[in-house]
Design a protein around this motif. Sequence first.
Motif, mmCIF file in Angstrom:
data_model
loop_
_atom_site.group_PDB
_atom_site.id
_atom_site.type_symbol
_atom_site.label_atom_id
_atom_site.label_comp_id
_atom_site.label_asym_id
_atom_site.label_seq_id
_atom_site.Cartn_x
_atom_site.Cartn_y
_atom_site.Cartn_z
ATOM 1 N N ASP A 31 -38.269 -24.614 -40.209
ATOM 2 C CA ASP A 31 -37.551 -24.175 -40.913
ATOM 3 C C ASP A 31 -37.610 -22.455 -41.200
ATOM 4 O O ASP A 31 -38.625 -22.059 -41.265
ATOM 5 C CB ASP A 31 -37.625 -24.943 -42.683
ATOM 6 N N ILE A 39 -32.530 -22.785 -42.816
ATOM 7 C CA ILE A 39 -32.363 -23.463 -40.733
ATOM 8 C C ILE A 39 -33.034 -23.893 -40.603
ATOM 9 O O ILE A 39 -33.928 -23.667 -40.254
ATOM 10 C CB ILE A 39 -31.713 -21.407 -40.187
ATOM 11 N N ARG A 40 -32.510 -24.826 -40.100
ATOM 12 C CA ARG A 40 -33.211 -25.696 -39.360
ATOM 13 C C ARG A 40 -32.922 -25.870 -37.824
ATOM 14 O O ARG A 40 -31.971 -26.677 -37.858
ATOM 15 C CB ARG A 40 -33.438 -27.311 -39.997
ATOM 16 N N VAL A 41 -33.194 -25.350 -36.634
ATOM 17 C CA VAL A 41 -33.180 -25.366 -35.384
ATOM 18 C C VAL A 41 -33.345 -26.711 -34.864
ATOM 19 O O VAL A 41 -34.618 -27.069 -34.610
ATOM 20 C CB VAL A 41 -33.153 -24.165 -34.862
ATOM 21 N N TYR A 49 -29.772 -26.669 -27.903
ATOM 22 C CA TYR A 49 -30.341 -26.268 -29.534
ATOM 23 C C TYR A 49 -29.531 -26.274 -30.343
ATOM 24 O O TYR A 49 -27.869 -25.790 -29.801
ATOM 25 C CB TYR A 49 -31.351 -25.520 -29.540
ATOM 26 N N TYR A 51 -28.072 -26.422 -35.120
ATOM 27 C CA TYR A 51 -29.262 -26.647 -36.402
ATOM 28 C C TYR A 51 -27.955 -26.758 -37.145
ATOM 29 O O TYR A 51 -26.998 -27.242 -37.234
ATOM 30 C CB TYR A 51 -28.949 -24.554 -36.027
ATOM 31 N N ASN A 52 -28.715 -27.218 -38.277
ATOM 32 C CA ASN A 52 -28.637 -27.620 -39.843
ATOM 33 C C ASN A 52 -28.945 -26.565 -40.634
ATOM 34 O O ASN A 52 -30.089 -25.588 -40.558
ATOM 35 C CB ASN A 52 -28.794 -28.670 -40.255
ATOM 36 N N ARG A 62 -23.553 -28.422 -39.831
ATOM 37 C CA ARG A 62 -24.307 -29.178 -38.576
ATOM 38 C C ARG A 62 -24.083 -28.874 -37.613
ATOM 39 O O ARG A 62 -22.719 -29.137 -37.748
ATOM 40 C CB ARG A 62 -24.125 -30.123 -38.776
ATOM 41 N N LYS A 78 -33.423 -21.834 -28.253
ATOM 42 C CA LYS A 78 -33.487 -22.264 -28.883
ATOM 43 C C LYS A 78 -33.784 -20.349 -29.717
ATOM 44 O O LYS A 78 -33.121 -21.145 -31.807
ATOM 45 C CB LYS A 78 -34.653 -22.469 -29.789
ATOM 46 N N ALA A 81 -30.364 -19.492 -31.302
ATOM 47 C CA ALA A 81 -29.133 -20.882 -32.322
ATOM 48 C C ALA A 81 -29.488 -20.706 -33.382
ATOM 49 O O ALA A 81 -29.163 -20.434 -34.143
ATOM 50 C CB ALA A 81 -30.134 -22.522 -31.821
ATOM 51 N N LEU A 82 -31.310 -19.761 -33.578
ATOM 52 C CA LEU A 82 -31.347 -19.754 -34.628
ATOM 53 C C LEU A 82 -30.686 -17.645 -35.117
ATOM 54 O O LEU A 82 -30.155 -18.035 -36.238
ATOM 55 C CB LEU A 82 -33.007 -18.727 -35.128
ATOM 56 N N ALA A 85 -27.006 -19.396 -36.459
ATOM 57 C CA ALA A 85 -27.148 -19.603 -37.673
ATOM 58 C C ALA A 85 -27.031 -18.893 -38.827
ATOM 59 O O ALA A 85 -26.661 -18.905 -39.330
ATOM 60 C CB ALA A 85 -28.518 -20.635 -37.722
#
Length: 119
Positions: A31, A39-41, A49, A51-52, A62, A78, A81-82, A85
């Motif tokens: 996280d 943020i959770r990838v 990837y 993310y939430n 989501r 990855k 995605a971060l 997010a």
Amino acid sequence: MKTRLLLIAVLTAMSCSLHAQTKDSTTLSNDVVFNGYTIRVFKTTGAGYGYNIFYQNRLKIRQERNPFTNAPGGLKIKDDALRVAKWQVIHLNPADQRMAQSPQTVPIEVAHQLNITLN
């Protein structure tokens, strides 16, 4: 002699337990906390990837699909995605109290600004 070894073993065990790190149950090691959001990838069912985004342990977004093209499989990298997010966190409306917002398409210009190569 046996008593001393037992005493040393007990003291060592106590010392190790006192110095052990406790894991916070609200966040996982993957996280990232950013501007008060978590943020959770995660790996999608495809090769990419998603993310939430959570706020106060409530799911806000989501995103399993590519946010630029809406293609299934998410983003290939990855770190991409971060970055997206984090961009979405900056642009979230904090007054919006809905549990979860539907994932929105992010403008392609943002991909260029964040140096993200589209799939």
